[in-house]
Each structure stands twice: as structure tokens, then as C-alpha cells.
Design a protein around this motif. Sequence first.
Motif, PDB file in Angstrom:
ATOM      1  N   ASN A   1       0.247  -0.295 -14.473  1.00  0.00           N
ATOM      2  CA  ASN A   1       0.050  -1.353 -13.475  1.00  0.00           C
ATOM      3  C   ASN A   1       0.539  -0.931 -12.101  1.00  0.00           C
ATOM      4  O   ASN A   1      -0.083  -1.248 -11.066  1.00  0.00           O
ATOM      5  CB  ASN A   1       0.754  -2.637 -13.915  1.00  0.00           C
ATOM      6  CG  ASN A   1       0.095  -3.268 -15.132  1.00  0.00           C
ATOM      7  OD1 ASN A   1      -1.101  -3.118 -15.332  1.00  0.00           O
ATOM      8  ND2 ASN A   1       0.885  -3.957 -15.954  1.00  0.00           N
ATOM      9  N   LYS A   2       1.685  -0.216 -12.069  1.00  0.00           N
ATOM     10  CA  LYS A   2       2.234   0.251 -10.790  1.00  0.00           C
ATOM     11  C   LYS A   2       1.280   1.233 -10.109  1.00  0.00           C
ATOM     12  O   LYS A   2       1.021   1.141  -8.899  1.00  0.00           O
ATOM     13  CB  LYS A   2       3.590   0.918 -11.006  1.00  0.00           C
ATOM     14  CG  LYS A   2       4.737  -0.043 -11.238  1.00  0.00           C
ATOM     15  CD  LYS A   2       6.049   0.719 -11.300  1.00  0.00           C
ATOM     16  CE  LYS A   2       7.242  -0.235 -11.426  1.00  0.00           C
ATOM     17  NZ  LYS A   2       8.531   0.483 -11.438  1.00  0.00           N
TER      18      LYS A   2
ATOM     19  N   ARG B   1      -1.966   1.570 -10.660  1.00  0.00           N
ATOM     20  CA  ARG B   1      -3.195   0.877 -10.269  1.00  0.00           C
ATOM     21  C   ARG B   1      -2.987   0.091  -8.978  1.00  0.00           C
ATOM     22  O   ARG B   1      -3.823   0.112  -8.076  1.00  0.00           O
ATOM     23  CB  ARG B   1      -3.648  -0.060 -11.387  1.00  0.00           C
ATOM     24  CG  ARG B   1      -5.016  -0.693 -11.094  1.00  0.00           C
ATOM     25  CD  ARG B   1      -5.426  -1.718 -12.149  1.00  0.00           C
ATOM     26  NE  ARG B   1      -5.541  -1.104 -13.466  1.00  0.00           N
ATOM     27  CZ  ARG B   1      -4.767  -1.412 -14.504  1.00  0.00           C
ATOM     28  NH1 ARG B   1      -3.816  -2.338 -14.380  1.00  0.00           N
ATOM     29  NH2 ARG B   1      -4.933  -0.836 -15.678  1.00  0.00           N
ATOM     30  N   LEU B   2      -1.855  -0.604  -8.887  1.00  0.00           N
ATOM     31  CA  LEU B   2      -1.550  -1.378  -7.680  1.00  0.00           C
ATOM     32  C   LEU B   2      -1.411  -0.466  -6.469  1.00  0.00           C
ATOM     33  O   LEU B   2      -1.914  -0.768  -5.385  1.00  0.00           O
ATOM     34  CB  LEU B   2      -0.253  -2.175  -7.884  1.00  0.00           C
ATOM     35  CG  LEU B   2       0.221  -3.014  -6.682  1.00  0.00           C
ATOM     36  CD1 LEU B   2      -0.809  -4.077  -6.317  1.00  0.00           C
ATOM     37  CD2 LEU B   2       1.564  -3.660  -6.983  1.00  0.00           C
ATOM     38  N   ALA B   3      -0.736   0.677  -6.669  1.00  0.00           N
ATOM     39  CA  ALA B   3      -0.551   1.630  -5.568  1.00  0.00           C
ATOM     40  C   ALA B   3      -1.892   2.182  -5.092  1.00  0.00           C
ATOM     41  O   ALA B   3      -2.143   2.289  -3.884  1.00  0.00           O
ATOM     42  CB  ALA B   3       0.368   2.770  -6.011  1.00  0.00           C
TER      43      ALA B   3
ATOM     44  N   ASP C   1      -4.892   0.767  -5.388  1.00  0.00           N
ATOM     45  CA  ASP C   1      -5.621  -0.300  -4.697  1.00  0.00           C
ATOM     46  C   ASP C   1      -5.044  -0.550  -3.308  1.00  0.00           C
ATOM     47  O   ASP C   1      -5.786  -0.739  -2.331  1.00  0.00           O
ATOM     48  CB  ASP C   1      -5.555  -1.596  -5.518  1.00  0.00           C
ATOM     49  CG  ASP C   1      -6.362  -1.502  -6.805  1.00  0.00           C
ATOM     50  OD1 ASP C   1      -7.179  -0.572  -6.918  1.00  0.00           O
ATOM     51  OD2 ASP C   1      -6.150  -2.355  -7.697  1.00  0.00           O
ATOM     52  N   ALA C   2      -3.718  -0.529  -3.216  1.00  0.00           N
ATOM     53  CA  ALA C   2      -3.050  -0.797  -1.932  1.00  0.00           C
ATOM     54  C   ALA C   2      -3.380   0.269  -0.895  1.00  0.00           C
ATOM     55  O   ALA C   2      -3.688  -0.055   0.265  1.00  0.00           O
ATOM     56  CB  ALA C   2      -1.540  -0.896  -2.136  1.00  0.00           C
TER      57      ALA C   2
ATOM     58  N   PHE D   1       4.188   0.454  -1.397  1.00  0.00           N
ATOM     59  CA  PHE D   1       2.989  -0.113  -2.013  1.00  0.00           C
ATOM     60  C   PHE D   1       3.279  -1.404  -2.778  1.00  0.00           C
ATOM     61  O   PHE D   1       2.371  -2.199  -3.019  1.00  0.00           O
ATOM     62  CB  PHE D   1       2.350   0.895  -2.979  1.00  0.00           C
ATOM     63  CG  PHE D   1       1.794   2.117  -2.298  1.00  0.00           C
ATOM     64  CD1 PHE D   1       1.177   2.024  -1.052  1.00  0.00           C
ATOM     65  CD2 PHE D   1       1.887   3.369  -2.899  1.00  0.00           C
ATOM     66  CE1 PHE D   1       0.673   3.143  -0.419  1.00  0.00           C
ATOM     67  CE2 PHE D   1       1.376   4.492  -2.268  1.00  0.00           C
ATOM     68  CZ  PHE D   1       0.774   4.387  -1.025  1.00  0.00           C
ATOM     69  N   HIS D   2       4.544  -1.591  -3.146  1.00  0.00           N
ATOM     70  CA  HIS D   2       4.904  -2.769  -3.943  1.00  0.00           C
ATOM     71  C   HIS D   2       5.656  -3.824  -3.116  1.00  0.00           C
ATOM     72  O   HIS D   2       6.376  -4.655  -3.671  1.00  0.00           O
ATOM     73  CB  HIS D   2       5.735  -2.346  -5.163  1.00  0.00           C
ATOM     74  CG  HIS D   2       4.918  -1.603  -6.184  1.00  0.00           C
ATOM     75  ND1 HIS D   2       4.616  -0.270  -6.052  1.00  0.00           N
ATOM     76  CD2 HIS D   2       4.327  -2.024  -7.331  1.00  0.00           C
ATOM     77  CE1 HIS D   2       3.882   0.123  -7.083  1.00  0.00           C
ATOM     78  NE2 HIS D   2       3.687  -0.927  -7.877  1.00  0.00           N
TER      79      HIS D   2
ATOM     80  N   ASN E   1       3.291  -9.305  -1.978  1.00  0.00           N
ATOM     81  CA  ASN E   1       2.062  -9.842  -1.370  1.00  0.00           C
ATOM     82  C   ASN E   1       1.344  -8.863  -0.427  1.00  0.00           C
ATOM     83  O   ASN E   1       0.505  -9.285   0.370  1.00  0.00           O
ATOM     84  CB  ASN E   1       2.345 -11.143  -0.607  1.00  0.00           C
ATOM     85  CG  ASN E   1       2.798 -12.252  -1.523  1.00  0.00           C
ATOM     86  OD1 ASN E   1       2.264 -12.424  -2.616  1.00  0.00           O
ATOM     87  ND2 ASN E   1       3.817 -12.988  -1.087  1.00  0.00           N
TER      88      ASN E   1
ATOM     89  N   LEU F   1      -0.802  -6.276  -1.154  1.00  0.00           N
ATOM     90  CA  LEU F   1      -2.215  -6.073  -1.480  1.00  0.00           C
ATOM     91  C   LEU F   1      -3.081  -7.283  -1.105  1.00  0.00           C
ATOM     92  O   LEU F   1      -4.116  -7.113  -0.449  1.00  0.00           O
ATOM     93  CB  LEU F   1      -2.367  -5.732  -2.968  1.00  0.00           C
ATOM     94  CG  LEU F   1      -3.791  -5.402  -3.434  1.00  0.00           C
ATOM     95  CD1 LEU F   1      -4.367  -4.237  -2.630  1.00  0.00           C
ATOM     96  CD2 LEU F   1      -3.816  -5.092  -4.921  1.00  0.00           C
TER      97      LEU F   1
ATOM     98  N   LYS G   1      -6.092  -7.193   1.716  1.00  0.00           N
ATOM     99  CA  LYS G   1      -7.460  -7.634   1.418  1.00  0.00           C
ATOM    100  C   LYS G   1      -7.908  -8.721   2.388  1.00  0.00           C
ATOM    101  O   LYS G   1      -9.055  -8.713   2.864  1.00  0.00           O
ATOM    102  CB  LYS G   1      -7.545  -8.141  -0.023  1.00  0.00           C
ATOM    103  CG  LYS G   1      -7.489  -7.038  -1.076  1.00  0.00           C
ATOM    104  CD  LYS G   1      -7.621  -7.609  -2.485  1.00  0.00           C
ATOM    105  CE  LYS G   1      -7.664  -6.494  -3.527  1.00  0.00           C
ATOM    106  NZ  LYS G   1      -7.784  -7.007  -4.905  1.00  0.00           N
TER     107      LYS G   1
END
Length: 279
Positions: A43-44, A46-48, A50-51, A110-111, A114, A116, A120
Motif C-alpha cells: 500500500n505504501k 502504491r500510494l507513493a 500514485d503521489a 509521499f505520505h 491528504n 494524494l 488530484k
Amino acid sequence: DLWILADVTDIITQLEDHSVQIQTMMGSRFVQGIRSNVEVWENKIRLASDAIDEWLQVQRAWMYLESIFSAEDIQRQLPAESTKFKTVDKFWKDTLKKVRQSYRNAMDAFHIPNLLPSLKNANNTLDQIQKSLEAYLETKRAAFPRFYFLSDDELLSIMSQTRNPEAVQEHLCKCFDAINRVVFTQDKKQEIVEMSDMIKERVQFVNPVQTSGIAVEKWLCDIEVKMVQSLRALTKIAVERYPEDGITRKQWLFGPYPSQMVLAVDQIMWTSCAEKALG
């Protein structure tokens, strides 16, 4: 102070490598004991990923639009879009300032809470601004179709300096085939009184073109009208003053008429004489 992301190729490469490694782990039959930890990292990563994609997209759009909306004329002509851009601009600057001060590690940055969704949202807003900007340019091109010969950036450079009529000079040769420059009066009215071509041959307008307080696309249309009127008037004069014998015309050829008019009238008279001779 203002900051932007530098080259992040190494970070993207590492994220891709780690993503592959995690997928390999998740496919292993020995993952059960550490599955929860692997899922957390999945998850980390993937979030990174996307960010950073959203971040770079915002940066590209922001850098392009920032130079446009820093012009007062554009702010005045597009007030709603200008307000939207100022909101994104504040978010961008605040975020980069926060990252530089408190998040020296990429994964930590990246984390940010809010981050990401905010990126967007910024991307969506910049997208809307870009579409509004394109629609705005389309209205200008509809008003003066010769603007289709200019790129968006060239047209924006004109629209961002509407209070300075001289700004259009460098783009005239693309809008008009044979006009390289126009001549302005040196007073506050800034009227256009002449046009000139690449070889600096000048043609005076029958009436000056007003530019003060008039939209640029409007007075460019007026230039087009005055160009036709002036050349027509000069052609008429050149026909009327053509030598009666058609032979002693050195003074007429090198007189005060533009070369285009001399060539056109000379062909008219030659055709007329040939018709008379043939009878």
C-alpha cells in the motif's frame, strides 16, 4: 522562496523495483507469516507511485500556467480562472515549502496526510483552467481568424500584453503574408498609420487604425480592412495617372506607388492595349 521537484528518475526506478519485489513476495507460498507487513508496504509503494505521478503532473501544468497568469492582462480577462489558479498556486507553494522544511525523506513526503487527494484536486482544477484557456483563445481566433496561424503560446504572449500594441509586431509576419511591421504614431493615441514589408517598403493607410482602448483582435481586423482599402485607393490613383502613350512611364514606374500596384496596373494596361490591338 520557490521550489520545484528536481530529477526524480532514481526514485521512480526504485519504486518500480520495490513494487516488483513485493509482487514476487505476495506470490510466494512462504509469505503467510509476514503477509500483513508485506501488504502494508504494498500500500505504501502504491500510494507513493500514485503521489509522484500526480505531483509531476501538477508541476508541469503549474509551471506552464504560472507564467501565463502572472500577467495582469490575463488576470483581468480571465478573473474566474485566475482565482482558481491562485488557489492551486498557494497549495503548491505551501506544500513544497512544508516538504523542504519537514520532510527530507521521499517516502515520508509521499505520505503527508491528504497529499494524494489534494494533488488530484489540484490536477482537476488545472485541467479546468487549461480548458477554459483554450476556449478563451478559440474566441479570439473566431474574432480574428488569422490567429489560427499562431501557436497557443504566441497568441498568449499577445493577449498577456494587450495594453502594449507594439507586442503584436513580431507576430504580424505570420498573420499577414507580406506585412512585417506596422508604424505607430509616437503620441498617446498609438494609431497605426503605415504598414511595411520585409524589404521595408511602406504603404500609408487611407485612415489611421485606432488601437487605444480597443481589443487587439478588433484593431487587427481593422488593419486587414485598411490594408485592402489603401491598396485599392492607390491602385485607382495609379490607373488614373498612367501615361497616356504607355511608353514614357519611367517616372510613373518609380513614382510613389507600391511595387504591387505598379505591377498590377502595368498588367491591366498591357492587357487593355493588347485587346485594342487585336481589335
